[in-house]
Design a protein around this motif. Structure first.
Motif, PDB file in Angstrom:
ATOM      1  N   ALA A 163      19.628  -0.903  -3.984  1.00 29.46           N
ATOM      2  CA  ALA A 163      18.652  -1.700  -4.968  1.00 29.46           C
ATOM      3  C   ALA A 163      20.399  -1.917  -5.637  1.00 29.46           C
ATOM      4  O   ALA A 163      21.086  -2.245  -6.579  1.00 29.46           O
ATOM      5  N   HIS A 164      21.679  -0.485  -4.875  1.00 31.56           N
ATOM      6  CA  HIS A 164      22.482  -0.040  -5.273  1.00 31.56           C
ATOM      7  C   HIS A 164      23.892  -1.359  -4.634  1.00 31.56           C
ATOM      8  O   HIS A 164      24.526  -2.081  -5.832  1.00 31.56           O
ATOM      9  N   CYS A 175       1.193  -0.969  -0.252  1.00 35.40           N
ATOM     10  CA  CYS A 175      -0.009  -0.114  -0.088  1.00 35.40           C
ATOM     11  C   CYS A 175       0.973   1.252  -0.470  1.00 35.40           C
ATOM     12  O   CYS A 175       0.283   2.302  -0.388  1.00 35.40           O
ATOM     13  N   CYS A 176       2.127   1.312   0.955  1.00 35.50           N
ATOM     14  CA  CYS A 176       2.843   2.494   1.168  1.00 35.50           C
ATOM     15  C   CYS A 176       4.332   2.033   0.954  1.00 35.50           C
ATOM     16  O   CYS A 176       5.054   3.458   0.874  1.00 35.50           O
ATOM     17  N   SER A 177       4.583   1.044  -0.007  1.00 33.13           N
ATOM     18  CA  SER A 177       6.135   0.980  -0.279  1.00 33.13           C
ATOM     19  C   SER A 177       7.093   0.315   1.175  1.00 33.13           C
ATOM     20  O   SER A 177       8.262   0.970   1.336  1.00 33.13           O
ATOM     21  N   LYS A 178       6.472   1.153   2.653  1.00 34.11           N
ATOM     22  CA  LYS A 178       7.341   1.007   3.536  1.00 34.11           C
ATOM     23  C   LYS A 178       7.642  -0.647   3.664  1.00 34.11           C
ATOM     24  O   LYS A 178       6.962  -1.289   2.928  1.00 34.11           O
ATOM     25  N   VAL A 179       9.261  -0.588   4.981  1.00 32.20           N
ATOM     26  CA  VAL A 179       9.664  -2.008   4.436  1.00 32.20           C
ATOM     27  C   VAL A 179       9.209  -2.392   6.097  1.00 32.20           C
ATOM     28  O   VAL A 179      10.268  -1.639   7.606  1.00 32.20           O
ATOM     29  N   PRO A 231      11.033   4.089  -6.707  1.00 33.16           N
ATOM     30  CA  PRO A 231      12.205   3.170  -6.516  1.00 33.16           C
ATOM     31  C   PRO A 231      12.078   2.330  -5.419  1.00 33.16           C
ATOM     32  O   PRO A 231      12.973   0.864  -5.842  1.00 33.16           O
ATOM     33  N   VAL A 232      11.193   2.110  -3.613  1.00 34.83           N
ATOM     34  CA  VAL A 232      11.445   0.722  -3.508  1.00 34.83           C
ATOM     35  C   VAL A 232      10.527  -0.278  -4.211  1.00 34.83           C
ATOM     36  O   VAL A 232      11.006  -1.237  -4.284  1.00 34.83           O
ATOM     37  N   ALA A 233       9.712   0.392  -5.165  1.00 30.60           N
ATOM     38  CA  ALA A 233       8.608  -1.037  -5.445  1.00 30.60           C
ATOM     39  C   ALA A 233       9.121  -1.266  -6.518  1.00 30.60           C
ATOM     40  O   ALA A 233       9.055  -2.952  -6.689  1.00 30.60           O
TER      41      ALA A 233
END
Length: 130
Positions: free
Chosen positions: A94-95, A8-12, A60-62
């Motif tokens: 991602a890096h 829903c919010c891309s929080k981990v 970017p997180v998704a």
């Protein structure tokens, strides 16, 4: 991944916190919801739809999450494309994951220069494993 991402919010959220929240919701007969934005937890189909919307919005997180998912399935070339896009949007994990691809030669040729570049970017950005 050791931490689930909320679609829903891309929080981990870490697995321990997620487990604790699930216990509390079960004990108090609460409807499962996101601990960050309080959105009800969607069905798998709805979660996939929400993830696609987040990726279309260049979250970017998704995008990194999709790249990691593809990596785990062995689709390294596709994982590389998603991770490159996410890294270009400033996502430090991602890096870090790109440095692993270059180190192992998964989907790309082994390249210590590119491995170190992405590892340094991740470290500068504060990635804990870089």
């Amino acid at each position: 991944s050791k931490s689930p991402m909320m679609t829903c919010c891309s929080k981990v959220i870490c697995k321990g916190c997620d487990h604790s929240i699930n216990l509390r919701e079960a004990e108090e007969s609460l409807r499962p919801s996101c601990p960050f934005c309080r959105t009800p937890i969607p069905s798998n189909d709805k979660a996939d739809e929400m993830m696609m919307k987040r990726m279309e919005a260049n979250d970017p997180v998704a995008i990194r999450h999709e790249g990691y998912f593809r990596y785990k399935r062995g689709d390294y070339r596709s994982a590389y494309r998603y991770l490159m896009k996410s890294a270009g949007l400033g996502e430090m994990d991602a890096h870090y994951r790109l440095s692993v691809l270059y180190h192992k030669g998964h989907g790309v040729e082994k390249d210590i220069g590119m491995e170190m570049y992405h590892l340094e970017e991740a470290a500068i950005g504060g990635h804990p494993y870089a």
